[in-house]
Design an enzyme around this catalytic site. Structure first.
Site, PDB file in Angstrom:
ATOM      1  N   SER A  98      -9.994 -39.269   0.094  1.00  0.00           N
ATOM      2  CA  SER A  98      -8.594 -38.892  -0.121  1.00  0.00           C
ATOM      3  C   SER A  98      -7.925 -39.767  -1.163  1.00  0.00           C
ATOM      4  O   SER A  98      -8.343 -40.901  -1.412  1.00  0.00           O
ATOM      5  CB  SER A  98      -7.807 -39.000   1.179  1.00  0.00           C
ATOM      6  N   GLN A  99      -6.865 -39.217  -1.691  1.00  0.00           N
ATOM      7  CA  GLN A  99      -6.015 -39.936  -2.638  1.00  0.00           C
ATOM      8  C   GLN A  99      -5.445 -41.180  -1.937  1.00  0.00           C
ATOM      9  O   GLN A  99      -4.999 -41.090  -0.789  1.00  0.00           O
ATOM     10  CB  GLN A  99      -4.906 -38.964  -3.015  1.00  0.00           C
TER      11      GLN A  99
END
Lengths: 250, 836
Positions: A98-99
């Protein structure tokens, strides 16, 4: 045992542990500057995402934890250059890491305390578990894809995130042996929230589920189990966006 | 000349058109649907570039015609397979574009690869016209019949074989064409023909299947790829047809448990399931069923179960049977009779035969009837007899989230569709539509607005009393009732919602204190939106909302298009913070394709012509001539694309519409061209402008009549069987296409008369316009509807003759003494394929 041998053994042990310290601290020292810049980006995003950030921005403890995890070691080698950009990266099997901003929001939302036990569904690269590791007493993580799970487990062990336990299996049933959990992070997409997970959430506990496609988080869903056992959910946008022009600015 | 000499032309023409349709299918499997428009523009780009190439290299090529034709056909065969095999292996990931614009480079690379087969295919045809100037009519006939057979034949072939196999047959067909052409070579003809026949056989039979297989190259982010990554998950059945690739997956160790919209109050685990993926996405579940409705009790805790609270032993129509989830729910809820409609015969075969035992034979129960039909067509033929029409959730959440369907015509969610559904309800009947809930809401608000528009059109004075809307954390269900809800109904809705922790966002008599209880939103946009849309603020709210929630209509059937330019700057700025998830990429990708195609077509088509401009001469007013052919290119494709989109409703599926409309326009425009050429020969090219004027007036008249008549015709004839509808579609297209085929050759004749050197320009400019037009038409349709697109095309046609008329008297005189040159005629005739 002769004193000399004892001495040698002690010496070897000291050297070995020193070597271990060197090998674990080295990656943590790598690319410090990029990590600091990443934290600044997260902070600046957080200032403009009032919906998903409670109180005075992201908990400093969360940011501190993220500042210490060598994210570049959690991404495939060919992606290492981009590891500290604020973006999701492909890790194979249709999965992503994920970011960083989303990781920060999710970690912040479940309010982990030092005595808390956290469950993660969908280990992926192991990065989220690594960020949770210093904040919680114990982190249990379940990954459905054996290759990803084994790789993440080995990586977390190598980097000495000792309070993280990874198993490969079906996340639907949670991990009853260690329930209840004070926090649950569900990163694996599902058409509905598995009832066993709701069951295994401690009273006063929080579950967070990112909803959206692999490269685009639409919103975060927060499931709260109140002290009286009732369940409410909240949809939180990672961004300050008012869909109505000329609408209420918040 | 023997007909056999022209057979290769027909074969190559068939192969090229079949390849175009097939590529759309192949890319829908490995990527997503919106690539279809890109394929059309790729094909036109190849045709356009080839037109320029043949214009510039005509002499040496025609001298060695057989060799050049055979080589070009063989190159088509090679690149048809190799370009696709190469393109599917490129690491293009459409989802990553927002984070890494470098991905667009891979898109450009696929473009470059896929242009090649179209270039070589079109070169064969172009050569044939140049080689047989005296036989234009016959060459054209072979070309067009081949093209028509190719476009329709591939549809038939796709019912028999998988797309990756069809690709090899197309390549083999091209090699066969090459082998036939090679028999006309001056030297080594036996060797050449022999080895080309061998190549045809090798491609058809011995080419390793892995070379063109789609499965290994499907995007790893599609539902099917993700499902197969799970340990012990495996494909148990695969069916392919032009309507899609259905893949059935069993996952014994980690069951699917597909149950969107399930309440958090539910504690039951769904039974074993088989997942059916359509083109690798859009999951529908086949659920194991023992005959005991208690095993599927969890379905009563989904938002879609709401209408059963108000209906006792209802007669139910399920639009989109899929794997039968909604049929199970109906059985559990004690439905009296269930009619389930499914458009895909192979889905029906899977559910009713292949996996009948697994799903407990629910489709063979005496009170369950499974119908092979399109939803609108079925509704049109049904009487007023249903208590409930269920429109379940069949698309995947990720597909909805990524906006991949945004440019996809959809006639199930239009105002007219809802009115059709309401018409077949009993007086107390209900339509229930379930959609994924997105944040901020889009689909649901648009659906709400659509329902209001449908009720308004039916003369309902207080639409708010006919509507109810509830939501879980990830789905929402809208009820549209034929009669207004009673107070008992309202109480039942409230009770159902409370039991399941669902929120009520609209119900007659709702107040602000009722909303946003269980699944809390920052702000209850659904309730606020519903309130505004029902009240006098409707127009203001719609205008101020940053997503397009204007109801979809049959004229603008883009339910999934929520894009508004005004929100773009803000969303782009916020793209790394979730703004990207709010963008509708379908629209933007199409817009980007337009820009890309404009650049590439200028480079491939106009640049070579400009470099050779000296040879082309400058005696003619290029601008006006150029504009004429530009206008024709735009107008022709505008009408053709608008017809394709409009006929999706009538023919029931985009692929049928593409094949039938394409084939129709090809054949009849070709016929028109031939008629025009004969007419010019008969009366002299001096009267070309007169002919054009006559043709465009007829076009304008016919286009105008169709705008008014088509909706009525479709409404009446929707219930006919497919074959009859295809015949009617062709009959409708015929007169318009015949006249649309005329202005191009007449214009060429007119201009050739004053400047033969300008002809390659005309050809190139027209090609460019066609490329842009195919994409522009799709974009414009979302804004101004088919009516608008067809109107613009009509205006362009009407304006065109004025661009040619004027002081060409001298030139006209010069050539009116003789017939138009061979070169002109060869150009005229190449026009056809460039227009598909």
């Amino acid at each position: 045992m002769r004193p000399l041998a004892q001495c040698q053994a002690l010496m070897a042990a000291v050297l070995a542990s020193a070597a271990a310290v060197v090998s674990t601290s080295a990656p943590a020292q790598d690319r410090l500057g990029e990590r600091a810049a990443m934290i600044e980006t997260i902070k600046s995003h957080a200032r403009s995402a009032p919906s998903a950030v409670e109180g005075q921005g992201i908990d400093p403890a969360v940011l501190e934890a993220m500042g210490k995890v060598p994210r570049h070691l959690f991404v495939p080698e060919e992606q290492r250059g981009e590891a500290y950009q604020d973006r999701p990266l492909p890790i194979g099997y249709g999965q992503t890491i994920s970011q960083p901003f989303i990781v920060a929001l999710m970690t912040d939302l479940i309010n982990v305390g030092p005595r808390d036990v956290v469950l993660e569904i969908g280990t992926g690269s192991g990065y989220q578990a690594a960020v949770l590791s210093p904040l919680a007493a114990k982190v249990y993580s379940i990954e459905i894809i054996p290759e990803l799970g084994e790789r993440a487990a080995a990586r977390l062990a190598e980097l000495r995130f000792d309070n993280v336990e990874v198993k490969v299996g079906d996340g639907y049933y949670g991990w009853a042996a260690h329930a209840p959990f004070d926090g649950i992070v569900v990163t694996a997409a599902a058409s509905h929230i598995p009832p066993p997970l709701v069951e295994q959430l401690a009273k006063g506990g929080r579950m967070v589920v990112p909803v959206g496609g692999p490269f685009a988080t639409q919103f975060l869903m927060l499931v709260e189990k109140r002290r009286d056992g009732s369940i409410t959910t909240r949809q939180l946008l990672p961004v300050a966006f008012v869909p109505l022009r000329g609408g209420r600015a918040r | 000349m023997r007909a056999g000499r022209l057979l290769p032309v027909a074969l190559i023409s068939a192969a090229t058109l079949a390849y175009e349709v097939l590529l759309m299918r192949l890319f829908s499997i490995i990527q997503w649907h919106q690539i279809a428009y890109m394929i059309i523009s790729i094909a036109l780009l190849g045709f356009g570039a080839s037109g320029t190439f043949v214009a510039l290299a005509r002499r040496p090529l025609v001298k060695r015609y057989s060799t050049a034709f055979a080589a070009s056909a063989a190159l088509f065969g090679i690149t048809a397979v190799a370009s696709f095999a190469g393109a599917e292996r490129l690491p293009f990931n459409a989802l990553e574009v927002v984070w890494n614009p470098g991905q667009l480079g891979w898109l450009a690379a696929s473009y470059a690869l896929l242009i090649l087969p179209f270039f070589f295919g079109a070169t064969c045809i172009g050569l044939a016209f140049s080689r047989h100037p005296g036989q234009i009519g016959r060459v054209y006939a072979f070309d067009l019949v081949g093209a028509g057979v190719g476009a329709l034949g591939i549809i038939g072939l796709l019912f028999l074989v998988f797309p990756s196999v069809a690709l090899r047959y197309i390549a083999a067909l091209a090699f066969a064409a090459a082998a036939l052409a090679a028999t006309g070579m001056a030297r080594r003809r036996r060797f050449a023909a022999g080895s080309l026949w061998l190549a045809a056989a090798v491609v058809a039979v011995w080419l390793p299947p892995s070379f063109t297989a789609t499965a290994p190259h499907m995007s790893q982010y599609k539902g099917l790829s993700l499902a197969l990554d799970v340990p012990s998950a495996q494909m148990v059945e695969e069916r392919s047809s032009p309507l899609g690739l259905l893949t059935v997956v069993a996952s014994p160790s980690v069951p699917f448990r597909h149950a969107p919209g399930l309440s958090l109050a539910n504690t039951q685990e769904p039974p074993a399931q088989l997942a059916v993926f359509s083109d690798g996405d859009g999951i529908t579940a086949m659920t194991a069923y023992s005959g005991d409705p208690a095993t599927v009790a969890y379905l009563e805790r989904t938002t879609a179960a709401l209408p059963y609270r108000m209906l006792a032993r209802p007669r139910v129509l399920v639009l989109g049977a899929g794997g039968g989830e909604q049929v199970l729910l109906a059985l559990r809820a004690g439905a009296n009779i269930v009619d389930a409609v499914e458009i895909n015969p192979q889905m029906i075969d899977l559910a009713r035969n292949r996996f009948a035992k697994f799903i407990g034979g629910i489709f063979s129960l005496p009170h369950v009837h499974l119908h092979l039909a399109e939803a609108r067509a079925f509704a049109a033929s049904a009487g007023e007899r249903y208590d409930l029409i269920q429109m379940p959730l069949l698309d995947s959440f990720s597909a909805a989230a990524a906006g991949v369907q945004s440019m996809h015509e959809n006639y199930t969610y239009t105002v007219e569709a809802l009115r059709d559904y309401l018409a077949v309800l009993k007086p107390d009947g209900i339509v229930a539509v379930t959609r994924w809930l997105r944040a901020p809401p889009r689909d649901i608000l648009k659906l709400f607005a659509t329902a209001i528009a449908a009720l308004d059109a039916d003369g309902v004075s207080q639409p708010g009393r006919h509507l109810a809307l509830i939501r879980s954390w990830n789905t929402a269900t809208l009820l549209v009732a034929k009669s207004s809800f009673s107070s008992e109904d309202v109480a039942a809705i409230r009770a159902f919602a409370a039991e399941n922790f669902f929120d009520v966002s609209w119900v007659p008599g709702i107040s602000a204190s009722d909303v946003n209880r269980y699944n809390q939103l920052d702000q209850e946009y659904l309730y606020e939106g519903a309130l505004a849309l029902i009240g006098p603020e409707r127009a203001d709210f719609t205008e101020r909302y940053k997503f397009n929630i204007v109801p979809a209509t049959d004229n603008k059937p883009y339910f999934f298009d929520f894009f508004r330019w005004q929100a773009l700057p803000e969303l782009l700025k916020l793209r790394t913070q979730g703004g990207a998830a709010m963008l509708d990429w379908g629209y933007l990708i199409l817009a980007a394709t337009l820009v890309q195609a404009a650049i590439i077509s200028a480079v491939l088509i106009l640049l070579p012509l400009w470099l050779r401009r000296r040879a082309l001469g400058s005696a003619v007013p290029r601008l006006r001539f150029g504009l004429y052919f530009f206008a024709l290119g735009l107008a022709f494709l505008f009408i053709e694309i608008a017809f394709i989109q409009r006929f999706v409703l009538f023919l029931g599926h985009p692929l049928y519409a593409v094949a039938v409309v394409l084939a129709g326009f090809l054949v009849f425009a070709g016929l028109g061209s031939t008629l025009a050429a004969r007419w010019v020969v008969a009366v002299g090219s001096g009267s070309a402008v007169r002919g054009i004027t006559l043709a465009v007036v007829v076009i304008a008249f016919l286009a105008g009549s169709y705008l008014l008549a088509l909706p009525v015709i479709f409404e009446r004839l929707l219930i006919l069987p497919d074959a009859a509808k295809i015949a009617i579609a062709l009959l409708l297209i015929a007169p318009l296409a015949v006249f649309m085929g005329m202005p191009f050759p007449l214009g060429l004749g007119h201009i050739g008369a004053c400047s033969e050197e300008f002809l390659p320009w005309a050809w190139g400019i027209n090609g460019c316009a066609s490329v842009l037009s195919a994409i522009l038409a799709a974009l414009l349709a979302t804004h101004i509807g088919f009516t608008g697109v067809v109107t613009i095309a009509t205006i362009l046609y009407l304006a065109a003759p004025a661009l040619l008329a004027g002081s060409w008297y001298r030139h006209d005189q010069r050539t009116s003494q003789g017939s138009i040159s061979n070169l002109n005629r060869s150009r005229d005739k190449r026009n056809g394929p460039s227009r598909n």
